[in-house]
Design an enzyme around this catalytic site. Sequence first.
Site, PDB file in Angstrom:
ATOM      1  N   LYS A   1     -13.202   2.881   0.853  1.00 30.40           N
ATOM      2  CA  LYS A   1     -12.865   2.881   2.281  1.00 30.40           C
ATOM      3  C   LYS A   1     -14.091   3.348   3.063  1.00 30.40           C
ATOM      4  CE  LYS A   1      -8.808   4.452   3.483  1.00 30.40           C
ATOM      5  NZ  LYS A   1      -7.644   5.370   3.585  1.00 30.40           N
TER       6      LYS A   1
ATOM      7  N   ARG B   1       0.847  -1.207   0.000  1.00 32.67           N
ATOM      8  CA  ARG B   1       0.000   0.000   0.000  1.00 32.67           C
ATOM      9  C   ARG B   1       0.874   1.245   0.000  1.00 32.67           C
ATOM     10  NH1 ARG B   1      -1.955   2.734   4.923  1.00 32.67           N
ATOM     11  NH2 ARG B   1      -3.597   4.236   4.377  1.00 32.67           N
TER      12      ARG B   1
ATOM     13  N   THR C   1      -6.497  -1.067  10.060  1.00 31.70           N
ATOM     14  CA  THR C   1      -6.208  -0.056  11.087  1.00 31.70           C
ATOM     15  C   THR C   1      -6.070  -0.649  12.493  1.00 31.70           C
ATOM     16  OG1 THR C   1      -7.666   1.411   9.807  1.00 31.70           O
ATOM     17  CG2 THR C   1      -6.681   2.300  11.795  1.00 31.70           C
TER      18      THR C   1
ATOM     19  N   ARG D   1      -6.879  18.402   7.959  1.00 31.95           N
ATOM     20  CA  ARG D   1      -5.733  18.370   8.866  1.00 31.95           C
ATOM     21  C   ARG D   1      -5.454  19.747   9.443  1.00 31.95           C
ATOM     22  NH1 ARG D   1      -3.084  13.605   8.820  1.00 31.95           N
ATOM     23  NH2 ARG D   1      -3.562  12.184   7.081  1.00 31.95           N
TER      24      ARG D   1
END
Length: 470
Positions: free
Chosen positions: A217, A32, A275, A73
Site C-alpha cells: 500500500k 477485502r 479510497t 490512532r
Amino acid sequence: MRLTKIIATIGPACNSEEKIRQMIQGGMDVARLNFSHGTHEEHLGALQTIRTASEQLGHPVAVMQDLCGPKIRVGELKSDSVELKPGGLLRIVREAVVGDNNSISCTYPEIVDDVKEGDRILLNDGLIELQAIGKTRDYLDCKVINGGPLKPHKGINLPGVKISAPSITEKDRRDLEWGIENKVDYMALSFVRRADDIEELKELLRSRGSAIHTVAKIEKPEAIEHIEEIVQAADVIMIARGDMGVEMHVEEVPAIQKRLITLCTRFNKPVIVATQMLESMIENAAPTRAEVSDIANAILDGTDAVMLSGETSIGRHPLRALAMMAHVARRTEESMKGELPRERRLVLGDTQDFGHLIAYSVAHLARRLGVKLVIGFTASGRTVRLLSKRRMTVPILGASTGADVVRKMCLYRGVAPLRTERFTDSELMFKKGAALAVENNLAEKGDDVVFVAGLPLGASATNTLRLEHL
C-alpha cells in the site's frame, strides 16, 4: 464481460450471507478484510461466508487481508467527541490516559520521541491540524491550527516525520498468522516505506510455507522515494489515496496515481486504485459526477482494479455502490472499444523469457486478427498475469488446476478464472478449453481464439501459442 476488477470491503453493512451472495452476483471479484477493525472471530465468519457463497454460486472470489500496519490512532476520550478550537493548546501524553479537550494519548507512545518542535500533526484524515510547539520526555505540547470535533480512535498522521515504528507491528504478526492459517489469497501491508518492508513480509510468509501474494500500500512520501524497488518487490501495488492525501499535499495525488499505474505496467504488476472512489454513497443513494469521473479516469489510465472501502463496509447502500462501480467500469470500457488500446508493450531487448514474448505476441494477434478470446492454461498464474498486463480489449480465460491460483487470478484485469482438471493429453486440454469458453459465454462457434500453454504438459514455463477457429 467487465474487464476491470472490483474489490469490496466487508464490514457491518454487508457482513451477512444474503448480502455477500448478492455482492458476488453483483460483481465483487475480491473481498477485502480490514484488520484495522474487527476481531479474528468476526473476520473468520466473513471468510467462511465468502468461501461458501463463492462455491455455491460457482463464482471464484479472492480474499485480501489488509494488515493495519503502524497506524497511529487517538486513544480513549471521556466523551463521544471533544471540540478542539483554533488557537487552543492540546497536550499529547506518552502514558495511556482517557483524554479530553486539553490532553489526549494515542496508540503510539513514541510519538513524543519522533515529533520535533515545528512538526505538523494531523488528526481525523487531516481535518484537524496541530503544530508541535514544545516537548518533554513525557508529552508534546501542540497548538491547534485547524480545529474541529475529535472522536476516539481517529487516525493521526505525521507528514514529514520519520517514524521509528517497524512496518510490521506485533499486531500485524498475530494477524499474519491468522491469514496463513485461513489461507487468504492476498495480504496487504500498510504504510510501506521501502522494499525491505515487503521483503520482510515475504520472508515471514515463506518461512511458514505460504504462497499468499503481497500487496504494497503506497501512502507515505518515503515510499515514493523508493517506488521502483517497492514495485519490483511486491506482487501487487495499491494506491491508497486516503492516507496518501494526508501524508502529502493533496494536489500531488493525481500525478502520483498516474505515475504508479505506468510503473506497474512497466513491471507487469497488478495495480489497484483505492479510497473515496464513491465516498458520497456511504450516505447517498447516488454518486457525485466527480466520483464517476474518478473511476473512469483510473480505468483510462490503466488500473487493473478499483476498490470500495467504507462504501460497502459501513455505508447505507453497499449493493448500490457496488452496482454503480460495475456500471461505470463497463461503460468506460465500452467507450474505449472504438480506439486502439493504450500501448502496453514490453521493451523486449534481448530477453529470452518465453512468457514475456508470448504475452507480447498474443496482444498483437488479438489486435490484428480480431480474435474473440485468449485461453491461458497456467500452473502458477504468471502467464495469465503477463497477458492481463497487455491490456487487450478481449477477455482472457485463465484455466488452472489449483483453487488458490484461480482465486488469485480474480484480481487480474480482463481474466475470467476457471478451475479445470489435470490433463494428460494436450489435444484434450485444448478441446476442453474451447468447451469451457462456450459454456461460460466467452466465445461461440465460429470465433477465433488463441490458446497459450506450456508443452509438453507439465512444462514449468509457457512456450506454446496456438490459434484456432472454434
